[in-house]
Design a protein around this motif. Structure first.
Motif, PDB file in Angstrom:
ATOM      1  N   LEU A   3       0.821  -1.206   0.000  1.00 48.38           N
ATOM      2  CA  LEU A   3       0.000   0.000   0.000  1.00 48.38           C
ATOM      3  C   LEU A   3       0.857   1.259   0.000  1.00 48.38           C
ATOM      4  N   LEU A   4       1.939   1.231   0.758  1.00 51.80           N
ATOM      5  CA  LEU A   4       2.818   2.395   0.843  1.00 51.80           C
ATOM      6  C   LEU A   4       3.487   2.670  -0.504  1.00 51.80           C
ATOM      7  N   LYS A   5       3.872   1.614  -1.202  1.00 47.92           N
ATOM      8  CA  LYS A   5       4.473   1.774  -2.534  1.00 47.92           C
ATOM      9  C   LYS A   5       3.444   2.346  -3.509  1.00 47.92           C
ATOM     10  N   LEU A   6       2.203   1.844  -3.422  1.00 46.14           N
ATOM     11  CA  LEU A   6       1.142   2.355  -4.285  1.00 46.14           C
ATOM     12  C   LEU A   6       0.895   3.827  -4.004  1.00 46.14           C
ATOM     13  N   GLN A   7       0.889   4.175  -2.714  1.00 49.32           N
ATOM     14  CA  GLN A   7       0.679   5.575  -2.331  1.00 49.32           C
ATOM     15  C   GLN A   7       1.798   6.452  -2.880  1.00 49.32           C
ATOM     16  N   SER A   8       3.016   5.948  -2.819  1.00 54.89           N
ATOM     17  CA  SER A   8       4.166   6.699  -3.317  1.00 54.89           C
ATOM     18  C   SER A   8       4.023   6.990  -4.812  1.00 54.89           C
ATOM     19  N   LEU A   9       3.602   5.983  -5.575  1.00 56.62           N
ATOM     20  CA  LEU A   9       3.417   6.158  -7.023  1.00 56.62           C
ATOM     21  C   LEU A   9       2.267   7.120  -7.322  1.00 56.62           C
ATOM     22  N   ASP A  10       1.163   6.987  -6.571  1.00 52.25           N
ATOM     23  CA  ASP A  10       0.028   7.890  -6.762  1.00 52.25           C
ATOM     24  C   ASP A  10       0.416   9.329  -6.416  1.00 52.25           C
ATOM     25  N   SER A  11       1.232   9.478  -5.387  1.00 52.48           N
ATOM     26  CA  SER A  11       1.674  10.819  -4.990  1.00 52.48           C
ATOM     27  C   SER A  11       2.563  11.438  -6.067  1.00 52.48           C
ATOM     28  N   GLN A  12       3.383  10.603  -6.704  1.00 52.34           N
ATOM     29  CA  GLN A  12       4.223  11.101  -7.803  1.00 52.34           C
ATOM     30  C   GLN A  12       3.347  11.581  -8.961  1.00 52.34           C
ATOM     31  N   LEU A  13       2.300  10.807  -9.260  1.00 52.94           N
ATOM     32  CA  LEU A  13       1.361  11.218 -10.322  1.00 52.94           C
ATOM     33  C   LEU A  13       0.651  12.516  -9.944  1.00 52.94           C
ATOM     34  N   ASP A  14       0.285  12.627  -8.669  1.00 58.93           N
ATOM     35  CA  ASP A  14      -0.383  13.845  -8.196  1.00 58.93           C
ATOM     36  C   ASP A  14       0.510  15.068  -8.408  1.00 58.93           C
ATOM     37  N   GLU A  15       1.807  14.895  -8.161  1.00 61.28           N
ATOM     38  CA  GLU A  15       2.746  16.006  -8.315  1.00 61.28           C
ATOM     39  C   GLU A  15       2.864  16.428  -9.780  1.00 61.28           C
ATOM     40  N   LEU A  16       2.891  15.428 -10.669  1.00 64.08           N
ATOM     41  CA  LEU A  16       2.963  15.743 -12.100  1.00 64.08           C
ATOM     42  C   LEU A  16       1.719  16.497 -12.557  1.00 64.08           C
ATOM     43  N   ILE A  17       0.563  16.057 -12.062  1.00 60.64           N
ATOM     44  CA  ILE A  17      -0.702  16.716 -12.414  1.00 60.64           C
ATOM     45  C   ILE A  17      -0.757  18.125 -11.809  1.00 60.64           C
ATOM     46  N   LYS A  18      -0.170  18.243 -10.611  1.00 59.80           N
ATOM     47  CA  LYS A  18      -0.168  19.533  -9.920  1.00 59.80           C
ATOM     48  C   LYS A  18       0.620  20.580 -10.695  1.00 59.80           C
ATOM     49  N   ILE A  19       1.688  20.113 -11.381  1.00 56.37           N
ATOM     50  CA  ILE A  19       2.521  21.023 -12.168  1.00 56.37           C
ATOM     51  C   ILE A  19       1.687  21.705 -13.255  1.00 56.37           C
ATOM     52  N   ARG A  20       0.698  20.970 -13.775  1.00 52.97           N
ATOM     53  CA  ARG A  20      -0.155  21.530 -14.827  1.00 52.97           C
ATOM     54  C   ARG A  20      -1.087  22.612 -14.280  1.00 52.97           C
ATOM     55  N   GLY A  21      -1.236  22.611 -12.944  1.00 47.22           N
ATOM     56  CA  GLY A  21      -2.095  23.616 -12.324  1.00 47.22           C
ATOM     57  C   GLY A  21      -3.528  23.524 -12.812  1.00 47.22           C
ATOM     58  N   GLY A  22      -4.130  24.688 -13.040  1.00 44.49           N
ATOM     59  CA  GLY A  22      -5.522  24.713 -13.504  1.00 44.49           C
ATOM     60  C   GLY A  22      -5.648  24.729 -15.018  1.00 44.49           C
ATOM     61  N   LEU A  23      -4.531  24.481 -15.729  1.00 50.55           N
ATOM     62  CA  LEU A  23      -4.566  24.547 -17.192  1.00 50.55           C
ATOM     63  C   LEU A  23      -5.592  23.596 -17.825  1.00 50.55           C
TER      64      LEU A  23
END
Length: 251
Positions: free
Chosen positions: A12-32
């Motif tokens: 679960l922790l590994k899955l969370q880590s990967l999901d968090s990485q995806l969240d960061e990539l999406i966050k970079i896009r902001g509200g675009l």
């Protein structure tokens, strides 16, 4: 083979880590992405409005044409009646024909009025099309710029995102469905996307509420899955050494 609690938490922790990485990539896009969708909706709305105005103009132009034909027909009748007046045999016939000429003259006035009103409305619709088209072109330029910006950001992280998604999907298959569904539900309700957290400095890594020492010890033992009693997040482990539970002896 049945996984141990420690293995389940690690997965679960590994899955969370990967999901968090995806969240960061999406966050970079902001509200675009949302801005792009909003602009696309605006453009579709403006195009629909322009199409409606054009259809209304077409209907008005058809009405103008009908009035033009009606006027022409009335003028022909007036010419015909005037010719007939030249050959009348008595005043009664003359008056009857004069009445017809008068009626056709009124018909001409009526169709001219209708045609003028329709032309006025056409000009109004054309002005609305002009205003809406200007707004449409402005939105299209904005959309073009936003899409270019989004495409640039996306292209820079596209390969990385694909790889993380691949790893994430593979990692999800190692987690039993019931536990995975719970993870997704918790994550969906969490503002920061964290469903699995560590106990840090004696507090929940998600909501930062204090975790009692005895509960920290239980989390560290990993004999059962324990969730935060405040936010419901799953505790994966305790960073460092958990605080000793009170012994009940004197201070």
């Amino acid at each position: 083979m049945e996984l141990t609690i420690a293995q389940k938490l690690d997965a679960l922790l590994k899955l969370q880590s990967l999901d968090s990485q995806l969240d960061e990539l999406i966050k970079i896009r902001g509200g675009l992405p949302e801005e792009v969708r909003d602009l696309e909706d605006d453009i579709a709305g403006f195009e629909t409005r322009i199409g409606k105005f054009q259809a209304e103009i077409k209907t008005l132009e058809e009405e103008i044409e009908r009035n033009r034909v009606a006027k022409k027909d009335a003028e022909k009748l007036i010419t015909k009646y005037k010719d007939q007046q030249m050959n009348v045999r008595n005043n009664r016939e003359f008056d009857a024909i004069s009445k017809e000429i008068e009626l056709q003259s009124l018909e001409i006035e009526l169709v001219e009025k209708r045609a003028n009103e329709a032309q006025f409305r056409v000009r109004g619709k054309e002005e609305e099309i002009k205003t809406t088209s200007a707004a449409l072109n402005e939105r299209k330029e904005d959309l073009k710029a936003k899409k270019q910006e989004l495409d640039q950001i996306t292209s820079e992280s596209q390969e990385e995102e694909k790889e993380i998604i691949k790893q994430r999907d593979e990692q999800a298959t190692t987690i039993e469905p019931r536990l995975l569904n719970s993870y997704k539900k918790i994550r969906g309700n969490a503002l920061n996307g964290l469903a699995v957290v560590m106990v840090k400095r004696g507090a929940c890594g998600g909501c930062f509420n204090v975790v009692p020492p005895q509960r920290q010890a239980d989390i560290k033992d990993k004999k059962k899955i324990i969730v935060c009693e405040h936010c419901g997040r799953i505790f994966a482990d305790v960073e460092g050494v958990p605080e000793p539970a009170p012994t009940g002896r004197g201070r």
